[in-house]
Design an enzyme around this catalytic site. Structure first.
Site, short mmCIF file in Angstrom:
data_model
loop_
_atom_site.label_atom_id
_atom_site.label_comp_id
_atom_site.label_asym_id
_atom_site.label_seq_id
_atom_site.Cartn_x
_atom_site.Cartn_y
_atom_site.Cartn_z
N GLY A 1 69.48 45.47 -20.93
CA GLY A 1 68.37 46.43 -20.87
C GLY A 1 68.85 47.83 -20.51
O GLY A 1 68.40 48.83 -21.08
N ASP A 2 69.78 47.92 -19.56
CA ASP A 2 70.37 49.21 -19.20
C ASP A 2 71.06 49.84 -20.40
O ASP A 2 70.98 51.06 -20.61
CB ASP A 2 71.38 49.05 -18.06
CG ASP A 2 70.80 48.35 -16.85
OD1 ASP A 2 69.60 48.54 -16.57
OD2 ASP A 2 71.55 47.62 -16.18
#
Length: 303
Positions: free
Chosen positions: A248-249
């Site tokens: 996600g980052d």
């Protein structure tokens, strides 16, 4: 310039051994130290995309010094506030099962918080600040909220990678992009989705509440981008998912880094999808060659 904020970074102590026997002395086959934190993950991807960035946050003690050393080894520029307490250590045990023991984090004083806020004086119009990750236990819950007007006063954009009420609270300030996954989106509205069409109706609510762009990640099923003008879909890349940590980052970093250079949300979405998938397909944060290998698979369609 893009600035990533990791308020509660960690020195990850990763130990590898065949098995763990409770109550006995266990010896590792191998170990390593890594600089951990969601904002740091974003900086790693930005470096791979050749986007100038600086990592901000708080570090202290000998563990903080080692964390900075690890960042320097990866050529990640940083300007952390030095604190009197000690940066936490997260223990990651890779054996027959993976076990994690995460530290709670250091005490951050009001003077140290003020010193961090002074960092925002360096911002210029067009800069982007990405705030992500947990707060240290004694910090005010509205810490990120307090930063937003300071960022906007400088003409800079912001991204807060969070979920739930904390995400709702940012929307009135018009974040550049938000990225809930489909499960998080459902949880935010205390519902469930029977179709993508239903899910998109709820995602549109986030636009109406102020978000400039909304990305919905759906793991192997791909993802959606909602802008003020249109909705776009991209199928998931083909590969074996071996790692969910940092994916996600990486997606946020791909979007923000590309948007910083192009101001094109669709190209930014495409790169975000590629970066997220590339990290999911490796055991660590993806590098440029892995991102480049995935990118041709990402096809964005307007729906």
């Amino acid at each position: 310039m893009i600035y990533t904020v990791t308020v509660n970074p960690a020195l990850d102590y990763v130990m590898q051994l065949k098995e763990v026997k409770a109550g006995e002395v266990n010896r590792t086959n191998n170990y390593t130290f890594l600089a951990g934190g969601k904002g740091i993950n974003v900086s790693q991807i930005l470096n791979q995309l050749d986007v100038e960035n600086t990592a901000w946050g708080f570090v202290g003690g000998f563990t903080g010094e080692e964390l900075i050393r690890q960042l320097n080894k990866k050529n990640i520029a940083s300007n952390f506030v030095k604190i009197s307490d000690v940066t936490r250590v997260n223990v990651k045990i890779h054996a027959e099962k993976e076990t994690e023991i995460n530290g709670a984090g250091p005490e951050i004083s009001s003077q140290e918080i003020a010193a961090f806020k002074a960092r925002l004086d360096d911002l210029e119009a067009g800069d982007i600040v990405v705030m992500s990750g947990s707060l240290s236990a004694n910090m005010p819950e509205n810490f990120y909220q307090e930063l937003i007007p300071l960022i906007q006063d400088k003409g800079a954009e912001f991204v807060v990678d969070t979920t739930g009420q904390a995400l709702f609270d940012t929307l009135k300030s018009k974040p550049l992009v938000i990225k809930p996954n489909h499960h998080e989106l459902a949880d935010m509205f205390h519902t469930s989705f029977s179709s993508d069409e239903e899910m998109l109706e709820y995602a549109k609510k986030l636009l109406a509440m102020g978000a400039q762009n909304v990305m919905i990640s759906m793991a192997g099923a791909g993802g959606y981008l909602l802008t003020q003008d249109a909705i776009y879909h991209a199928k998931g890349a083909v590969g074996t998912a071996v790692n969910s940590v940092g994916a996600g980052d990486s997606m946020v970093a791909g979007f923000v880094g590309t948007y910083f250079k192009t101001k094109d949300p669709v190209e930014s979405f495409k790169m975000g999808m590629a970066c997220g998938a590339a990290t999911a397909f490796t055991t660590d944060i993806a590098v440029k060659s892995q991102i480049d290998a995935v990118l041709p698979q990402i096809h964005v369609e307007k729906i």
